[in-house]
Design an enzyme around this catalytic site. Structure first.
Site, PDB file in Angstrom:
ATOM      1  N   ARG A 143       0.827  -1.208   0.000  1.00 11.73           N
ATOM      2  CA  ARG A 143       0.000   0.000   0.000  1.00 11.73           C
ATOM      3  C   ARG A 143       0.862   1.259   0.000  1.00 11.73           C
ATOM      4  NH1 ARG A 143      -4.651  -2.043   4.262  1.00 11.73           N
ATOM      5  NH2 ARG A 143      -5.985  -3.058   2.718  1.00 11.73           N
ATOM      6  N   LYS A 192     -19.030 -17.376   2.794  1.00 11.14           N
ATOM      7  CA  LYS A 192     -20.443 -17.212   3.084  1.00 11.14           C
ATOM      8  C   LYS A 192     -21.216 -16.465   1.992  1.00 11.14           C
ATOM      9  CE  LYS A 192     -19.878 -17.202   8.126  1.00 11.14           C
ATOM     10  NZ  LYS A 192     -20.159 -16.449   9.375  1.00 11.14           N
ATOM     11  N   GLY A 198      -8.850  -9.538  -0.468  1.00 15.29           N
ATOM     12  CA  GLY A 198      -7.627 -10.063   0.128  1.00 15.29           C
ATOM     13  C   GLY A 198      -7.245 -11.457  -0.330  1.00 15.29           C
ATOM     14  N   GLY A 243     -13.673  -3.893   0.776  1.00 16.48           N
ATOM     15  CA  GLY A 243     -15.079  -3.520   0.887  1.00 16.48           C
ATOM     16  C   GLY A 243     -15.506  -2.525  -0.163  1.00 16.48           C
TER      17      GLY A 243
END
Length: 394
Positions: free
Chosen positions: A37, A195, A348, A371
């Protein structure tokens, strides 16, 4: 989607405030263990320095308590690493909101962890105005935080004299727009993960747009349940079978498809020592755990990818961290690497798979946002980008 771009602005002699994403992993001693980053933030910083701007950079790090800045919250190690990469000293400025510090043209300073400031996470207007008063140009280069309305990602963009997207943010916006608004067809989405519940909205959104929706991991197991297959002790969410069936129905109504596994790799436990067995999906036993797709399914998915025009990739199709369950993700990664399609990948686990199989140079664009990447694909309004759009004509 129109936003001002840093590279289109004259920054010479200007005070430039860059909101970067320097939230890098550290060990217990505070040493940086992975600096991707920080490296990703360099182009915007260098552009401003090379053009004679006085540069202020800030970022969040970890989850500090607002109003406090403990030793583990400080950006001091990031200042050191940033200085090494820029080959020049980078001063760390504490208590910077009220100003009172000097930055000369051609100099860069790092402003202490922005989430230590009271009101940052609540997008406090008074705080945002104080920050905006520090600069002539505000640059948002932190796409990973674009889905949050905070003082340094949203509020300051409303009040700074000029607000624009940095090079990283601009590239993210361009790549995601290319993949979602005018994609080359067929458009193939790959959504893996544990999920369905965590990605239900994106699955329903993509089902309205894509030509093929590849599901993997625990998500695929829930879809297998919806299609009447036994999955043994595999990770799944039986309570979301109806939701999975709804996604399948949306795709069918559009003449599209959710290709489910015809063979799988099973074991009785998830571990590096587990024995992997390749079996047809119809033969999954009561105590089997599905941990990867089998070779026939892998070949089928690779063929879909080979004929794609655009690929959106978020998540592996198996427990690729263990080599005996990595075959499906590895073949899919290889197919993406050899495809002529434009591929944008994010998340990720996806980035970890790209690194493991050494295909980074073959992926069209690798998103730095987790996100934010998903919410953009869902069609949600990202507050930080909306704030930049609102300043386009100023």
């Amino acid at each position: 989607m129109q936003v001002k771009k840093l590279v289109d602005l004259n920054v010479t002699g200007k005070r430039v405030f860059i909101r970067a994403d320097l939230n890098v992993p550290q060990d217990e001693a505070g040493n940086i263990v992975e600096d991707t980053r920080i490296r990703a933030s360099l182009p915007s910083i260098k552009y401003c320095l090379d053009n004679g701007a006085a540069v202020m950079v800030t970022s969040h790090l970890g989850r500090p308590t607002e109003g406090e800045c403990r030793a583990e919250d400080t950006l001091a190690p990031i200042a050191v690493r940033l200085g090494e990469l820029l080959h020049k000293p980078v001063r760390l400025i504490r208590d910077w909101v009220e100003g009172g510090f000097e930055v000369k043209p051609g100099e860069v300073v790092l402003l202490e962890n922005c989430r230590c400031n009271k009101g940052e996470k609540k997008d406090n207007e008074e705080l945002a105005k104080k920050m905006a008063a520090l600069c002539d140009i505000y640059v948002n280069d932190a796409f990973g935080t674009a889905h949050r309305a905070e003082a340094t990602t949203h509020g300051i963009a409303r009040f700074a004299p000029v607000a624009c997207a940095g090079m990283l943010m601009g590239a993210e916006i361009d790549a995601l727009t290319k993949a979602t608004e005018s994609p080359a067809r067929p458009l193939v989405a790959i959504v893996g993960g544990a999920k369905v519940s965590s990605k239900l909205t994106i699955l329903k959104t993509l089902a309205q747009k894509v030509d093929q929706l590849i599901v993997g991991g625990g998500i695929a197991n829930t879809f297998l349940l919806a299609s009447g297959h036994r999955i043994g002790d595999s990770l799944a969410e039986p309570e979301l079978v109806k939701e999975a069936q709804a996604v399948i129905d949306i795709m069918k109504a559009r003449g599209a498809d959710v290709p489910l596994p015809v063979d799988v790799v099973v074991a009785d436990e998830v571990s590096a020592l587990a024995r992997a067995n390749r079996i047809p999906v119809e033969e999954v036993g009561p105590h089997d755990r599905i941990l990867d797709v089998g070779p026939k399914t892998s070949a089928k998915l690779a063929d879909i990818i080979a004929h794609a025009g655009t690929i959106v990739w978020n998540g592996p199709v198996g427990v690729f961290e263990h080599n005996q369950f990595a075959g499906g993700t590895k073949m899919m990664a290889s197919a993406i690497a050899h495809s002529d399609a434009f591929c944008i990948a994010g998340g990720g686990d996806t980035l970890a798979a790209i690194a493991k199989f050494h295909i980074a140079q073959d992926v069209g664009y690798i998103s730095t946002g987790g996100g934010a990447f998903l919410e953009f694909l869902e069609g949600k309004t990202l507050p930080a980008i909306a704030a930049l759009e609102g300043r386009f004509n100023d």
